[in-house]
Scaffold this motif. Structure first.
Motif, PDB file in Angstrom:
ATOM      1  N   MET A   1       0.829  -1.200   0.000  1.00 12.43           N
ATOM      2  CA  MET A   1       0.000   0.000   0.000  1.00 12.43           C
ATOM      3  C   MET A   1       0.864   1.249   0.000  1.00 12.43           C
ATOM      4  O   MET A   1       0.603   2.206  -0.752  1.00 12.43           O
ATOM      5  N   LEU A   2       1.909   1.286   0.823  1.00 10.59           N
ATOM      6  CA  LEU A   2       2.792   2.444   0.857  1.00 10.59           C
ATOM      7  C   LEU A   2       3.545   2.605  -0.461  1.00 10.59           C
ATOM      8  O   LEU A   2       3.755   3.731  -0.927  1.00 10.59           O
ATOM      9  N   ARG A   3       3.950   1.504  -1.072  1.00  9.02           N
ATOM     10  CA  ARG A   3       4.616   1.598  -2.367  1.00  9.02           C
ATOM     11  C   ARG A   3       3.671   2.144  -3.436  1.00  9.02           C
ATOM     12  O   ARG A   3       4.070   2.938  -4.292  1.00  9.02           O
ATOM     13  N   ASP A   4       2.414   1.706  -3.383  1.00 10.90           N
ATOM     14  CA  ASP A   4       1.431   2.210  -4.344  1.00 10.90           C
ATOM     15  C   ASP A   4       1.215   3.709  -4.165  1.00 10.90           C
ATOM     16  O   ASP A   4       1.115   4.463  -5.142  1.00 10.90           O
ATOM     17  N   MET A   5       1.148   4.162  -2.921  1.00 10.16           N
ATOM     18  CA  MET A   5       1.011   5.602  -2.676  1.00 10.16           C
ATOM     19  C   MET A   5       2.202   6.369  -3.234  1.00 10.16           C
ATOM     20  O   MET A   5       2.046   7.406  -3.897  1.00 10.16           O
ATOM     21  N   GLU A   6       3.388   5.864  -2.982  1.00  6.93           N
ATOM     22  CA  GLU A   6       4.590   6.553  -3.434  1.00  6.93           C
ATOM     23  C   GLU A   6       4.662   6.611  -4.955  1.00  6.93           C
ATOM     24  O   GLU A   6       5.039   7.641  -5.534  1.00  6.93           O
ATOM     25  N   GLU A   7       4.289   5.535  -5.627  1.00  9.16           N
ATOM     26  CA  GLU A   7       4.332   5.514  -7.083  1.00  9.16           C
ATOM     27  C   GLU A   7       3.315   6.472  -7.687  1.00  9.16           C
ATOM     28  O   GLU A   7       3.622   7.211  -8.630  1.00  9.16           O
ATOM     29  N   ARG A   8       2.098   6.478  -7.155  1.00 11.83           N
ATOM     30  CA  ARG A   8       1.076   7.369  -7.710  1.00 11.83           C
ATOM     31  C   ARG A   8       1.429   8.834  -7.483  1.00 11.83           C
ATOM     32  O   ARG A   8       1.163   9.681  -8.337  1.00 11.83           O
ATOM     33  N   LEU A   9       2.023   9.146  -6.336  1.00 11.07           N
ATOM     34  CA  LEU A   9       2.436  10.523  -6.084  1.00 11.07           C
ATOM     35  C   LEU A   9       3.599  10.928  -6.988  1.00 11.07           C
ATOM     36  O   LEU A   9       3.672  12.085  -7.424  1.00 11.07           O
ATOM     37  N   SER A  10       4.485   9.990  -7.285  1.00 14.07           N
ATOM     38  CA  SER A  10       5.590  10.312  -8.187  1.00 14.07           C
ATOM     39  C   SER A  10       5.087  10.627  -9.584  1.00 14.07           C
ATOM     40  O   SER A  10       5.674  11.447 -10.302  1.00 14.07           O
ATOM     41  N   HIS A  11       3.987   9.982 -10.006  1.00 17.19           N
ATOM     42  CA  HIS A  11       3.393  10.298 -11.311  1.00 17.19           C
ATOM     43  C   HIS A  11       2.837  11.716 -11.328  1.00 17.19           C
ATOM     44  O   HIS A  11       2.713  12.309 -12.408  1.00 17.19           O
ATOM     45  N   LEU A  12       2.495  12.253 -10.168  1.00 11.61           N
ATOM     46  CA  LEU A  12       2.030  13.639 -10.067  1.00 11.61           C
ATOM     47  C   LEU A  12       3.185  14.617  -9.903  1.00 11.61           C
ATOM     48  O   LEU A  12       2.958  15.821  -9.764  1.00 11.61           O
ATOM     49  N   GLY A  13       4.413  14.113  -9.905  1.00 12.01           N
ATOM     50  CA  GLY A  13       5.567  14.978  -9.732  1.00 12.01           C
ATOM     51  C   GLY A  13       5.862  15.339  -8.298  1.00 12.01           C
ATOM     52  O   GLY A  13       6.543  16.335  -8.043  1.00 12.01           O
ATOM     53  N   LEU A  14       5.383  14.532  -7.346  1.00 11.60           N
ATOM     54  CA  LEU A  14       5.562  14.824  -5.929  1.00 11.60           C
ATOM     55  C   LEU A  14       6.394  13.735  -5.279  1.00 11.60           C
ATOM     56  O   LEU A  14       6.132  12.546  -5.459  1.00 11.60           O
ATOM     57  N   SER A  15       7.383  14.138  -4.506  1.00 10.77           N
ATOM     58  CA  SER A  15       8.165  13.205  -3.702  1.00 10.77           C
ATOM     59  C   SER A  15       7.546  13.124  -2.314  1.00 10.77           C
ATOM     60  O   SER A  15       7.099  14.139  -1.771  1.00 10.77           O
ATOM     61  N   ALA A  16       7.525  11.922  -1.735  1.00  7.31           N
ATOM     62  CA  ALA A  16       6.805  11.717  -0.475  1.00  7.31           C
ATOM     63  C   ALA A  16       7.584  10.785   0.433  1.00  7.31           C
ATOM     64  O   ALA A  16       8.306   9.892  -0.022  1.00  7.31           O
ATOM     65  N   ASP A  17       7.420  11.003   1.733  1.00  7.72           N
ATOM     66  CA  ASP A  17       7.914  10.104   2.781  1.00  7.72           C
ATOM     67  C   ASP A  17       6.699   9.574   3.525  1.00  7.72           C
ATOM     68  O   ASP A  17       5.850  10.357   3.980  1.00  7.72           O
ATOM     69  N   LEU A  18       6.605   8.250   3.674  1.00  5.68           N
ATOM     70  CA  LEU A  18       5.421   7.634   4.256  1.00  5.68           C
ATOM     71  C   LEU A  18       5.804   6.709   5.394  1.00  5.68           C
ATOM     72  O   LEU A  18       6.907   6.155   5.426  1.00  5.68           O
ATOM     73  N   ALA A  19       4.866   6.535   6.317  1.00  4.78           N
ATOM     74  CA  ALA A  19       5.063   5.623   7.440  1.00  4.78           C
ATOM     75  C   ALA A  19       3.704   5.266   8.018  1.00  4.78           C
ATOM     76  O   ALA A  19       2.752   6.048   7.938  1.00  4.78           O
ATOM     77  N   THR A  20       3.630   4.070   8.608  1.00  3.56           N
ATOM     78  CA  THR A  20       2.411   3.587   9.251  1.00  3.56           C
ATOM     79  C   THR A  20       2.744   3.140  10.663  1.00  3.56           C
ATOM     80  O   THR A  20       3.740   2.445  10.877  1.00  3.56           O
ATOM     81  N   ALA A  21       1.915   3.533  11.620  1.00  2.00           N
ATOM     82  CA  ALA A  21       2.149   3.212  13.024  1.00  2.00           C
ATOM     83  C   ALA A  21       0.800   3.151  13.737  1.00  2.00           C
ATOM     84  O   ALA A  21      -0.232   3.524  13.173  1.00  2.00           O
ATOM     85  N   PRO A  22       0.785   2.705  15.009  1.00  2.00           N
ATOM     86  CA  PRO A  22      -0.498   2.625  15.733  1.00  2.00           C
ATOM     87  C   PRO A  22      -1.100   3.976  16.109  1.00  2.00           C
ATOM     88  O   PRO A  22      -2.290   4.047  16.382  1.00  2.00           O
ATOM     89  N   THR A  23      -0.311   5.051  16.147  1.00  4.72           N
ATOM     90  CA  THR A  23      -0.821   6.359  16.554  1.00  4.72           C
ATOM     91  C   THR A  23      -0.410   7.406  15.533  1.00  4.72           C
ATOM     92  O   THR A  23       0.546   7.226  14.760  1.00  4.72           O
ATOM     93  N   HIS A  24      -1.133   8.512  15.589  1.00  7.50           N
ATOM     94  CA  HIS A  24      -0.819   9.616  14.691  1.00  7.50           C
ATOM     95  C   HIS A  24       0.563  10.181  14.990  1.00  7.50           C
ATOM     96  O   HIS A  24       1.353  10.468  14.080  1.00  7.50           O
ATOM     97  N   GLY A  25       0.871  10.365  16.262  1.00  8.46           N
ATOM     98  CA  GLY A  25       2.165  10.921  16.617  1.00  8.46           C
ATOM     99  C   GLY A  25       3.318  10.062  16.177  1.00  8.46           C
ATOM    100  O   GLY A  25       4.334  10.568  15.687  1.00  8.46           O
ATOM    101  N   ALA A  26       3.187   8.742  16.317  1.00 13.52           N
ATOM    102  CA  ALA A  26       4.264   7.847  15.906  1.00 13.52           C
ATOM    103  C   ALA A  26       4.409   7.835  14.390  1.00 13.52           C
ATOM    104  O   ALA A  26       5.530   7.845  13.850  1.00 13.52           O
TER     105      ALA A  26
END
Length: 530
Positions: free
Chosen positions: A149-174
């Motif tokens: 899922m994170l790879r799919d997000m990164e690829e679709r954003l790259s097609h829009l010309g946007l670089s992104a850093d993503l992470a998933t955790a149990p809380t918003h702060g983490a």
């Protein structure tokens, strides 16, 4: 299991009312170059692409002048850093290109991106000026897991010309901390939350700069150091602090001891009507008036108006055709929208006929109901907007332009011609002093006689005629735009003068004797009043 009178059924365990605070999965999406990448795309669309080797930056106003807001990779390689003053960075890199950041445009684009991201989960929200937060609990299995899922997000954003850093955790702060300070597409399970957060610096707690500096001076440099300190000793210092300045509350949010749900805004209203036909037809025009009236009724009931309307026809063989019209101002007048489709339906290939027709407002804006004028005509600017719509529908949207004011000190740069059917943009602030109705482009140089070197003009020759100044107002000093003008550009002193014939003229002196350029200033006529 059969029940008998002598043997009661065993009691089932009652579900616990408490919910595991670490059972949710929160994904944070950080766009570290969002502002500069959006600017690069805009420049490319305008036919002015920026070279990858050219240091460029966007600036915003600071306490002591403009400061760097965003940079390209070439600018970072040249030593340009965010938060520094532009004048200091220009001294470091003379070739630096600086433009002002469009913060409102960035936020509007980020809001559209937030709605676009709901293809992965229904709960998305803004997370600061360059980030999104999503509650992806139970949504990752649609993509094969959190990693895909994170790879799919990164690829679709790259097609829009946007670089992104993503992470998933149990809380918003983490998740926020890992997306900015963690690894590439990092995921953190609940059982490793405390272990993974401990080595992160205290700025991972989403605190303001002064609080981070205070904690570092106290020797609390990491989240683990803060968690190891007795809570009572810290509570005395930060008991009444706001959330952004309270490390204890932020630590509780990160560890799941304090709830922080994703407050996703509701989707904007969608307006669309359709008609399913009992048998195929070859011409959708007879059905268009009823669909337009139904669409406008829905828009009026919701207090909206359409800026862009799309007619979609579905052929019996599966082919789909679309016809789109746009409007300069939001409208929900059925007759006006219907007229814009005139001459546009002939290009649709009917094939074996259409069995479904849909009409939708793809772009809608709030349009409150206002009282009409007593003479029955529309409001101010309505007729001009209708004329613009008809011209654009007949000749194409790119052939019709309209002037728009933009922020600039220079009078000749205040006016910008944009597409008539494009967004209105942010209205510019009115000029501090009155401006003439007509500007000369370029300004015309004149010979001026004046009483004192720095005083108002007394007499000047323009177009072979001598004009004697009877009255004047000024000067109004306009400084160069240092981020755009060349270093040799001089300041201007503008005067509004009236000659012996009553003609009012706007002229300026280009520079002063004491500005250090070593040459006498010149005088120019820039505009005429009336």
């Amino acid at each position: 299991m059969d029940a008998s009178p002598g043997r009661p059924l065993p009691l089932l365990p009652e579900p616990s009312g408490e919910r595991d605070p670490l059972a949710r999965r929160i994904t944070c999406l950080h766009l570290p170059r969002f502002s500069i990448e959006r600017w690069l795309r805009i420049m490319d669309r305008q036919g002015e692409p920026v070279s990858d080797t050219l240091p460029a930056a966007l600036a915003v106003e600071g306490r002591h002048g403009a400061v760097i807001h965003a940079t390209t990779r070439a600018a970072e390689a040249a030593g340009i850093r965010r938060g520094a003053r532009v004048v200091d960075m220009r001294a470091l890199c003379p070739d630096l290109r600086v433009d002002y950041a469009d913060l409102q445009g960035d936020r509007m684009m980020l809001q559209r991106l937030m709605l676009w991201a709901r293809r992965w989960c229904p709960w998305t929200a803004l997370d600061g000026a360059a980030g999104l937060v999503m509650d992806t609990t139970g949504s990752d299995h649609l993509c094969g897991g959190e990693g895909p899922m994170l790879r799919d997000m990164e690829e679709r954003l790259s097609h829009l010309g946007l670089s992104a850093d993503l992470a998933t955790a149990p809380t918003h702060g983490a998740a926020w901390a890992l997306s900015r300070l963690g690894g590439v597409r990092e995921t953190c399970p609940p059982e490793r939350l405390a272990e993974r957060m401990a080595p992160l610096p205290v700025r991972a707690l989403r605190l303001d700069g002064d609080t981070v500096l205070l904690l570092q001076r106290l020797g609390l440099k990491t989240v683990g150091d803060l968690a190891a300190v007795p809570r009572l000793s810290l509570a005395r210092r930060f008991a009444r602090a706001e959330l952004e300045r309270n490390p204890l509350l932020r630590l509780d949010q990160m560890m799941g001891r304090r709830a922080e749900p994703v407050e996703a805004p509701e989707d904007p209203p969608r307006f669309a009507v359709e008609s399913r036909l009992p048998e195929p037809v070859e011409d959708p025009a007879p059905h268009l008036p009823a669909l337009t009236a139904a669409l406008c009724a829905r828009l009026e009931a919701a207090g909206f108006g359409a800026r862009r309307v799309v007619l979609t026809v579905y052929r019996t063989d599966g082919a789909v055709s679309r016809v789109e019209v746009a409007m300069a101002r939001a409208s929900r007048e059925a007759a006006h929208i219907l007229r814009l489709f005139e001459g546009k339906l002939e290009g649709i290939d009917p094939g074996f006929g259409f069995d479904q027709i849909a009409l939708g407002a793809t772009v809608a804006e709030e349009l409150p109901r206002v009282q009409a004028r007593l003479d029955g005509t529309g409001g101010e600017g309505t007729e001009i907007a209708r004329l613009t719509d008809r011209l654009a529908a007949r000749h194409g949207g790119r052939t019709v332009s309209r002037p728009r004011l933009r922020e600039s000190h220079k009078p000749e740069r205040r006016e910008l011609w944009t597409a008539a059917l494009g967004p209105a943009g942010r209205p510019a602030r009115p000029a501090a002093q009155p401006r003439p109705l007509r500007l000369l482009e370029p300004p015309e140089e004149v010979a001026v006689l004046y009483a004192v070197p720095e005083g108002p003009p007394a007499q000047f020759v323009w177009r072979r005629r001598t004009h004697r100044v009877m009255r004047y107002a000024g000067p109004e000093r306009i400084a160069p735009e240092w981020w755009r003008d060349r270093p040799e550009t001089r300041l201007r002193d503008y005067y509004r003068v009236e000659d012996q014939g009553g003609r009012r003229i706007w002229l300026y002196r280009d520079g002063v004797l004491t500005d250090g350029f070593g040459r006498d200033p010149n005088w120019f006529i820039h505009g005429v009043h009336g």
